[in-house]
Write an enzyme that holds these catalytic residues in place. Sequence first.
Site, PDB file in Angstrom:
ATOM      1  N   CYS A   1      -0.138   2.443   6.654  1.00  0.00           N
ATOM      2  CA  CYS A   1       0.120   1.070   7.080  1.00  0.00           C
ATOM      3  C   CYS A   1       0.364   0.233   5.826  1.00  0.00           C
ATOM      4  CB  CYS A   1      -1.062   0.518   7.873  1.00  0.00           C
ATOM      5  SG  CYS A   1      -2.622   0.439   6.959  1.00  0.00           S
TER       6      CYS A   1
ATOM      7  N   HIS B   1      -9.007   3.609  -2.205  1.00  0.00           N
ATOM      8  CA  HIS B   1      -7.586   3.339  -1.976  1.00  0.00           C
ATOM      9  C   HIS B   1      -7.012   2.555  -3.161  1.00  0.00           C
ATOM     10  CE1 HIS B   1      -3.905   1.974  -0.241  1.00  0.00           C
ATOM     11  NE2 HIS B   1      -4.372   1.044   0.575  1.00  0.00           N
TER      12      HIS B   1
ATOM     13  N   CYS C   1       0.798  -1.228   0.000  1.00  0.00           N
ATOM     14  CA  CYS C   1       0.000   0.000   0.000  1.00  0.00           C
ATOM     15  C   CYS C   1       0.830   1.278   0.000  1.00  0.00           C
ATOM     16  CB  CYS C   1      -0.939   0.018   1.202  1.00  0.00           C
ATOM     17  SG  CYS C   1      -2.156  -1.299   1.195  1.00  0.00           S
TER      18      CYS C   1
END
Length: 403
Positions: A389, A359, A91
């Site tokens: 994260c 996202h 991510c």
Amino acid sequence: MTEAFIYDAVRSPRGRGRPDGALHELTAVALSAKVLNAVKERNGLSGPAVEDVIWGNVTQVGEQGGCLARSAVLASDLDERIPGLSINRFCASGMEAVNLAANQIKGGAGHGYIAGGVEMMGRVAMGSDGAAIAVDPSLAMKTYFVPQGISADIIATEYGFTRDQADALAVESQRRAAMAWAEGRFAKSVLTIRDQNGLTILDRDEYMRPGTDMQALGALQPAFKAMGEVMPGFDKVAMMKYPHLERINHIHHAGNSSGIVDGAAAVLIGDAAFGKAHGLKPRARIRATAKIGTDPTIMLTGPVPVTEKILHDSGMQIGDIDLFEVNEAFASVVLRFQQAFDVDPDRVNVNGGSIAMGHPLGATGAIIIGTLLDELERQNKSLGLATLCIASGMGAATLIERV
């Protein structure tokens, strides 16, 4: 050491990551090329103006496979003498691309870079690359692997966050995102994506649900309860790692977790000489970058230790930071960050986040850096910190300062 400056930051709108999403007709290469062309045109770049294009992408398989960064350069109007590097830190891939470019410049390896990332989640499904930590039994057993949604629920259980707290954060994310769009706060950075005929495909974030309220979210069932409690029983795996937990409190669902979307973003980074050569004025300097490894089972707590690390390395304290962008992968991630540092929620994700707007994995790190910069300028503030994260237990952060 040479300083690294941000000269520009652009992104696509985020489209719903499914076949009826507005961006679904575009491949990752095609959308990346549109974003790269915008950087070129907005900043008058010509020839081999930058040293490299560093591009984050998580699911590097099929049409997102190969060296997508180089493919995107060749599909764009950039000079073919500019190479491309694809990277994957899950991510944080888009952020890591920016951080790597900045540190290359600080180390003297070139004067300018374009960095960012892409993810077309509606075309290339998350997890379709068969990540070893999820599919290799020897590694999964060693690390007490559980899916990220279970990890988010472990955070809620471990740190005492309730379903109402998570839902309230989600409602506020939707409210802030709607207000940001209504007030034109994204106008400087969001590109209108057009087809080959010049017709608009998408000009605003498509995933948002501005009418969301506590009652609507309260009707949703926990998304990860069945896989935790019934089949395949990941709660038992987690409690082997954390025997002090009597049970996992499943509070997350689609409404308080990040949305699956398509999107791309780019940041133009260079030293002072780059700006002078191209007649560009720097908007911010990248003060510091950091990355860290954390517990791979709870997995998503990385923003806390990586923020501690970047502040320590910079000789700063949390109160020195004016604004924060903490990726809203799940509500509990942001709640834990706010709890750990006792920061005012009004300084965190001022314009909403991934719960409201989605996202796009490989792009989000670059998106939130650009959003942070725009908001620092809007509020006439100085210092901002962006952090995410990361799957498998990692964290990344970027500290920027307006100039």
